[in-house]
Design an enzyme around this catalytic site. Sequence first.
Site, PDB file in Angstrom:
ATOM      1  N   ASN A  13     -63.480  31.554  98.597  1.00 50.28           N
ATOM      2  CA  ASN A  13     -64.052  32.856  98.255  1.00 50.28           C
ATOM      3  C   ASN A  13     -63.092  33.480  97.257  1.00 50.28           C
ATOM      4  O   ASN A  13     -62.021  33.946  97.625  1.00 50.28           O
ATOM      5  CB  ASN A  13     -64.194  33.724  99.511  1.00 50.28           C
ATOM      6  CG  ASN A  13     -64.598  35.153  99.175  1.00 50.28           C
ATOM      7  OD1 ASN A  13     -64.999  35.442  98.041  1.00 50.28           O
ATOM      8  ND2 ASN A  13     -64.500  36.045 100.143  1.00 50.28           N
ATOM      9  N   TRP A  14     -63.487  33.451  96.014  1.00 55.19           N
ATOM     10  CA  TRP A  14     -62.578  33.908  94.945  1.00 55.19           C
ATOM     11  C   TRP A  14     -62.456  35.429  94.905  1.00 55.19           C
ATOM     12  O   TRP A  14     -61.584  35.961  94.227  1.00 55.19           O
ATOM     13  CB  TRP A  14     -63.076  33.400  93.584  1.00 55.19           C
ATOM     14  CG  TRP A  14     -62.931  31.931  93.368  1.00 55.19           C
ATOM     15  CD1 TRP A  14     -62.579  30.977  94.289  1.00 55.19           C
ATOM     16  CD2 TRP A  14     -63.119  31.232  92.127  1.00 55.19           C
ATOM     17  NE1 TRP A  14     -62.538  29.738  93.693  1.00 55.19           N
ATOM     18  CE2 TRP A  14     -62.868  29.869  92.369  1.00 55.19           C
ATOM     19  CE3 TRP A  14     -63.490  31.626  90.835  1.00 55.19           C
ATOM     20  CZ2 TRP A  14     -62.962  28.893  91.372  1.00 55.19           C
ATOM     21  CZ3 TRP A  14     -63.587  30.659  89.844  1.00 55.19           C
ATOM     22  CH2 TRP A  14     -63.320  29.305  90.110  1.00 55.19           C
ATOM     23  N   LYS A  15     -63.374  36.135  95.579  1.00 56.67           N
ATOM     24  CA  LYS A  15     -63.366  37.609  95.570  1.00 56.67           C
ATOM     25  C   LYS A  15     -63.430  38.123  94.120  1.00 56.67           C
ATOM     26  O   LYS A  15     -64.075  37.500  93.294  1.00 56.67           O
ATOM     27  CB  LYS A  15     -62.155  38.130  96.354  1.00 56.67           C
ATOM     28  CG  LYS A  15     -62.071  37.472  97.744  1.00 56.67           C
ATOM     29  CD  LYS A  15     -61.080  38.095  98.673  1.00 56.67           C
ATOM     30  CE  LYS A  15     -61.121  37.363 100.020  1.00 56.67           C
ATOM     31  NZ  LYS A  15     -60.273  37.974 101.030  1.00 56.67           N
ATOM     32  N   SER A 216     -56.239  34.009 105.991  1.00 53.01           N
ATOM     33  CA  SER A 216     -54.915  33.429 105.721  1.00 53.01           C
ATOM     34  C   SER A 216     -54.838  31.941 106.064  1.00 53.01           C
ATOM     35  O   SER A 216     -53.787  31.453 106.483  1.00 53.01           O
ATOM     36  CB  SER A 216     -53.818  34.216 106.448  1.00 53.01           C
ATOM     37  OG  SER A 216     -53.796  35.560 105.977  1.00 53.01           O
ATOM     38  N   GLY A 237     -59.605  32.488 101.056  1.00 47.19           N
ATOM     39  CA  GLY A 237     -59.432  33.485 100.002  1.00 47.19           C
ATOM     40  C   GLY A 237     -58.318  33.086  99.056  1.00 47.19           C
ATOM     41  O   GLY A 237     -58.490  32.251  98.168  1.00 47.19           O
ATOM     42  N   GLY A 238     -57.139  33.669  99.259  1.00 51.68           N
ATOM     43  CA  GLY A 238     -56.002  33.487  98.358  1.00 51.68           C
ATOM     44  C   GLY A 238     -55.718  32.037  97.987  1.00 51.68           C
ATOM     45  O   GLY A 238     -55.516  31.722  96.802  1.00 51.68           O
TER      46      GLY A 238
HETATM   47  P1  13P Z   1     -57.468  35.062 102.699  1.00 51.81           P
HETATM   48  O1  13P Z   1     -57.570  33.549 102.834  1.00 51.81           O
HETATM   49  O2  13P Z   1     -56.875  35.498 101.410  1.00 51.81           O
HETATM   50  O3  13P Z   1     -56.835  35.671 103.907  1.00 51.81           O
HETATM   51  O4  13P Z   1     -58.978  35.591 102.671  1.00 51.81           O
HETATM   52  C1  13P Z   1     -59.862  35.149 103.633  1.00 51.81           C
HETATM   53  C2  13P Z   1     -61.222  35.618 103.273  1.00 51.81           C
HETATM   54  O5  13P Z   1     -61.522  36.791 103.314  1.00 51.81           O
HETATM   55  C3  13P Z   1     -62.188  34.611 102.851  1.00 51.81           C
HETATM   56  O6  13P Z   1     -63.459  35.155 102.771  1.00 51.81           O
END
Ligand code: 13P
Length: 255
Positions: A13-15, A216, A237-238
């Site tokens: 999820n690149w956000k 995370s 995410g990250g």
């Molecule tokens: P992180 O992996 O950066 O904690 O984000 C998780 C997330 O929200 C995936 O949708």
Amino acid sequence: MNKALRKAVIAGNWKMNKTPAEARELLEAIKPLVKDADCDVIACVPFVDLDAALETVKGSNIAIGAENCHWEASGAYTGEISAPMLASMQVPYVIIGHSERRTYFGETDVTVNKRVRAALDNGLTVILCVGEYLEQREQGVTDEVVAMQTKIALMGVSAEELKRIIIAYEPVWAIGTGKTATAAQANEVCAMIRATVAGLYSKEDADALTIQYGGSMNAKNAEELLDQPDVDGGLIGGASLKPADFAEIVKAASR
Ligand code: 13P
């Protein structure tokens, strides 16, 4: 074992990250690293990156997803993107109900359900996010909160349509904080979600449902989390923005 019934799914999820040119570059870097994956690999990208992303992954084992869609097909909803718009681009996946949408953009369980319905009606596969806030965990109501989110999101979804749903359990306190749920905590809630779905549908339907953990997840902790009997993948995410780290997670899911 029931887990053998389900294919692991690792989704990035690149956000709100990456321009179209940067998206191309990132996907080109990821492609060779995950080409032998024995799991499904998805990259969910900002709307403006979809075109470039779809073109870049052509002929590879990476699928593309969007990060949200509206419940109406069209109309006066400034800034929104509809499910038919995504379908017209042949985008196969869409994230719905991410905690950042719920927290910052007023998404409710009911609007999540409406968006899920729209996505399913337009042939998309949904990555449905659920998860509790830290205060809720501390109050001991995680199961109630997550079960309620799951039940409301799935209102009006048939057993046949459930095959196009992936649930991502993302404890809000673990997102972007570096605080991962322990493998046992992640598994406990994923198992509870599966039991909830079994109650709504059947044990067979619940056994076939892919449930991801997100929050995370990284190259170091992925293996232990993915080893859990009810954790079938990850929503990343990250670490999904770092090709080597994302590839390590894909590798862990392929074992
Ligand atoms: P992180 O992996 O950066 O904690 O984000 C998780 C997330 O929200 C995936 O949708």
